[in-house]
Design a protein around this motif. Structure first.
Motif, PDB file in Angstrom:
ATOM      1  N   ASN A  31      -4.755   8.173  -0.291  1.00 46.85           N
ATOM      2  CA  ASN A  31      -3.875   7.828  -1.262  1.00 46.85           C
ATOM      3  C   ASN A  31      -2.563   7.140  -0.633  1.00 46.85           C
ATOM      4  OD1 ASN A  31      -5.399   8.918  -3.330  1.00 46.85           O
ATOM      5  ND2 ASN A  31      -4.650  10.870  -2.840  1.00 46.85           N
ATOM      6  N   TYR A  32      -2.608   6.881   0.590  1.00 47.78           N
ATOM      7  CA  TYR A  32      -1.477   6.293   1.195  1.00 47.78           C
ATOM      8  C   TYR A  32      -1.822   4.661   1.318  1.00 47.78           C
ATOM      9  CZ  TYR A  32       1.983   9.858   2.553  1.00 47.78           C
ATOM     10  OH  TYR A  32       2.860  10.668   2.635  1.00 47.78           O
ATOM     11  N   SER A  33      -0.603   3.862   1.645  1.00 46.75           N
ATOM     12  CA  SER A  33      -0.841   2.593   1.993  1.00 46.75           C
ATOM     13  C   SER A  33       0.045   2.547   3.186  1.00 46.75           C
ATOM     14  CB  SER A  33      -0.220   1.516   0.761  1.00 46.75           C
ATOM     15  OG  SER A  33      -1.055   1.293  -0.100  1.00 46.75           O
ATOM     16  N   THR A  52      -4.386  -0.289   1.542  1.00 48.00           N
ATOM     17  CA  THR A  52      -4.610   0.735   1.153  1.00 48.00           C
ATOM     18  C   THR A  52      -5.486   1.638   2.017  1.00 48.00           C
ATOM     19  OG1 THR A  52      -6.511   0.553  -0.376  1.00 48.00           O
ATOM     20  CG2 THR A  52      -4.356   0.387  -1.374  1.00 48.00           C
ATOM     21  N   TRP A  53      -5.311   2.905   2.256  1.00 51.44           N
ATOM     22  CA  TRP A  53      -5.925   3.550   3.398  1.00 51.44           C
ATOM     23  C   TRP A  53      -7.265   3.717   3.061  1.00 51.44           C
ATOM     24  CZ3 TRP A  53      -4.619   3.999   8.207  1.00 51.44           C
ATOM     25  CH2 TRP A  53      -5.228   4.825   9.241  1.00 51.44           C
ATOM     26  N   THR A 101       0.669   5.122  -2.162  1.00 46.25           N
ATOM     27  CA  THR A 101       0.536   3.696  -2.560  1.00 46.25           C
ATOM     28  C   THR A 101       1.373   3.369  -3.739  1.00 46.25           C
ATOM     29  OG1 THR A 101      -1.779   3.649  -1.992  1.00 46.25           O
ATOM     30  CG2 THR A 101      -1.218   2.204  -3.784  1.00 46.25           C
TER      31      THR A 101
END
Length: 122
Positions: A31-33, A52-53, A101
């Motif tokens: 849920n990270y970028s 986006t990861w 994100t």
């Protein structure tokens, strides 16, 4: 504690290529970028690209589209920025950054690397 460590900067001639790496650690990044931003002397820091990861969705600023490619290797917890057809105006300190994100889309980042210098000059 989240750590982002950039590498791969240097001096390159116009038209040349470099690949920057950002090794991430300290948490899971679902849920990270992950983003790359840069700051040239006397100028404000500007967004370059993000990915986006989880899904690998990418986004670029117009000035680097078609020349730069951002990617990530989830197994290695590493994000890359492949830079081709480099121009003198690409000269800057390049920073790796991370954020959820929804935060990154707003242009904000929670975590930053120390930066790596890229100089494009003949």
């Amino acid at each position: 504690q989240v750590q982002l460590v950039e590498s791969g900067g240097g001096l390159v001639q116009p038209g040349g290529s470099l690949r920057l790496s950002c090794a991430a650690s300290g948490r899971t990044f679902d849920n990270y970028s992950m983003g790359w931003l840069r700051q040239a002397p006397g100028k404000e820091r500007e967004f370059v690209a993000r990915v986006t990861w989880s899904g690998g969705i990418t986004y670029y600023t117009d000035s680097v589209k078609g020349r730069f490619t951002i990617s990530r290797d989830n197994a290695k917890n590493t994000v890359y920025l492949q830079m081709n057809s480099l121009k003198p105006e690409d000269t800057a300190v390049y920073y790796c950054a991370a954020a959820p994100t929804i935060v990154a889309i707003a242009g904000r980042y929670n975590y930053w690397g120390q930066g790596t210098q890229v100089t494009v000059s003949s």
